[in-house]
Scaffold this active site. Structure first.
Site, PDB file in Angstrom:
ATOM      1  N   THR A  12       0.700   1.296 -20.669  1.00  0.00           N
ATOM      2  CA  THR A  12       0.048   1.681 -19.542  1.00  0.00           C
ATOM      3  C   THR A  12      -1.452   1.439 -19.697  1.00  0.00           C
ATOM      4  OG1 THR A  12       1.501   3.023 -18.501  1.00  0.00           O
ATOM      5  CG2 THR A  12      -0.822   3.439 -17.855  1.00  0.00           C
ATOM      6  N   LYS A  44       4.288   3.313 -12.022  1.00  0.00           N
ATOM      7  CA  LYS A  44       3.514   4.228 -12.698  1.00  0.00           C
ATOM      8  C   LYS A  44       2.404   5.038 -11.761  1.00  0.00           C
ATOM      9  CE  LYS A  44       3.676   1.990 -17.038  1.00  0.00           C
ATOM     10  NZ  LYS A  44       2.980   1.048 -17.836  1.00  0.00           N
ATOM     11  N   GLY A  56      -1.620   7.979 -10.472  1.00  0.00           N
ATOM     12  CA  GLY A  56      -1.111   6.998 -11.554  1.00  0.00           C
ATOM     13  C   GLY A  56      -1.131   7.775 -12.859  1.00  0.00           C
ATOM     14  N   SER A 135      -3.748   3.258 -22.514  1.00  0.00           N
ATOM     15  CA  SER A 135      -3.950   2.137 -23.893  1.00  0.00           C
ATOM     16  C   SER A 135      -5.012   1.025 -23.552  1.00  0.00           C
ATOM     17  CB  SER A 135      -2.570   1.914 -24.589  1.00  0.00           C
ATOM     18  OG  SER A 135      -2.023   0.939 -23.549  1.00  0.00           O
ATOM     19  N   ALA A 167      -4.635  -6.832 -19.607  1.00  0.00           N
ATOM     20  CA  ALA A 167      -3.556  -7.238 -19.943  1.00  0.00           C
ATOM     21  C   ALA A 167      -3.536  -8.396 -20.973  1.00  0.00           C
ATOM     22  CB  ALA A 167      -2.472  -7.684 -18.780  1.00  0.00           C
ATOM     23  N   CYS A 170      -4.870  -5.999 -24.478  1.00  0.00           N
ATOM     24  CA  CYS A 170      -4.250  -4.932 -24.865  1.00  0.00           C
ATOM     25  C   CYS A 170      -2.721  -4.950 -25.136  1.00  0.00           C
ATOM     26  CB  CYS A 170      -4.467  -3.717 -24.202  1.00  0.00           C
ATOM     27  SG  CYS A 170      -3.681  -2.436 -24.489  1.00  0.00           S
ATOM     28  N   THR A 173      -0.217  -3.512 -22.686  1.00  0.00           N
ATOM     29  CA  THR A 173      -0.515  -3.655 -21.289  1.00  0.00           C
ATOM     30  C   THR A 173       0.026  -4.777 -20.745  1.00  0.00           C
ATOM     31  OG1 THR A 173      -2.314  -2.382 -21.453  1.00  0.00           O
ATOM     32  CG2 THR A 173      -2.523  -3.830 -19.437  1.00  0.00           C
TER      33      THR A 173
END
Length: 182
Positions: A12, A44, A56, A135, A167, A170, A173
């Site tokens: 996430t 989420k 969230g 994260s 994204a 990470c 993600t």
């Protein structure tokens, strides 16, 4: 034999931005267990209090849902007063024997407030009206700060672009992004 440890559940990036009286909160959809992707499209984000607050979560899903339910109860009990409900949830979270073991964080936005609520009793209101947890949060936060300072993008567009950047960086993600807006 060494001590056995639970697999670390990670996943996430949640990001919220307030700009020009508009608020947006978004997250990716990836859920992982250790180094394995379990699901690509986990939701989420939840709208609360008659659609006036978006929240969230990051962390263990069952723990986060429990906290979201408690937060919704606090919002109802305090007439939708976001800061008061957040402080009461954080206080309960820190002091209640059951809640204290929950492993999650909440990011919350209304049209004029952005908060992070943690299990250590913290309710943090960032000075720049950007909340980021999970994260990939620091990547998304850095991108959002830059976009907020150097572009005229809307809150929604900043959230979307920042989550895409996170994204790309990470591994926990992904680009299955869900955004809600006030």
């Amino acid at each position: 034999m060494g001590q056995q440890t639970k697999p670390l559940i990670r996943s996430t990036t949640v990001l919220g931005v307030i700009r020009d009286g508009r608020a947006a909160l978004g997250s990716d959809g990836q859920m992982t267990l250790g180094n394995t992707v379990l699901k690509h499209s986990t939701r989420k984000i939840r709208s609360l209090y008659q659609g006036r607050i978006i929240t969230g979560f990051a962390g263990a899903t069952a723990d986060a849902v429990t906290l979201l339910d408690r937060f919704e109860e606090k919002l109802d009990a305090y007439g939708g007063r976001l800061e008061r409900a957040a402080v009461e949830l954080a206080r309960d979270w820190r002091t209640d024997k059951y809640l204290r073991r929950l492993e999650a964080m909440l990011a919350v936005v209304s049209q004029d407030k952005a908060l992070i609520i943690s299990g250590t009793g913290d309710v943090i209101e960032p000075e720049d009206s950007i909340v980021a947890i999970g994260s990939g949060s620091m990547y998304a936060l850095a991108a959002a700060r830059s976009l907020l300072r150097h572009t005229s993008l809307s809150a929604r567009d900043i959230v979307e672009e920042s989550l895409k950047i996170a994204a790309d960086i990470c591994i926990y993600t992904n680009d299955h992004i869900v955004i809600e807006e006030l």
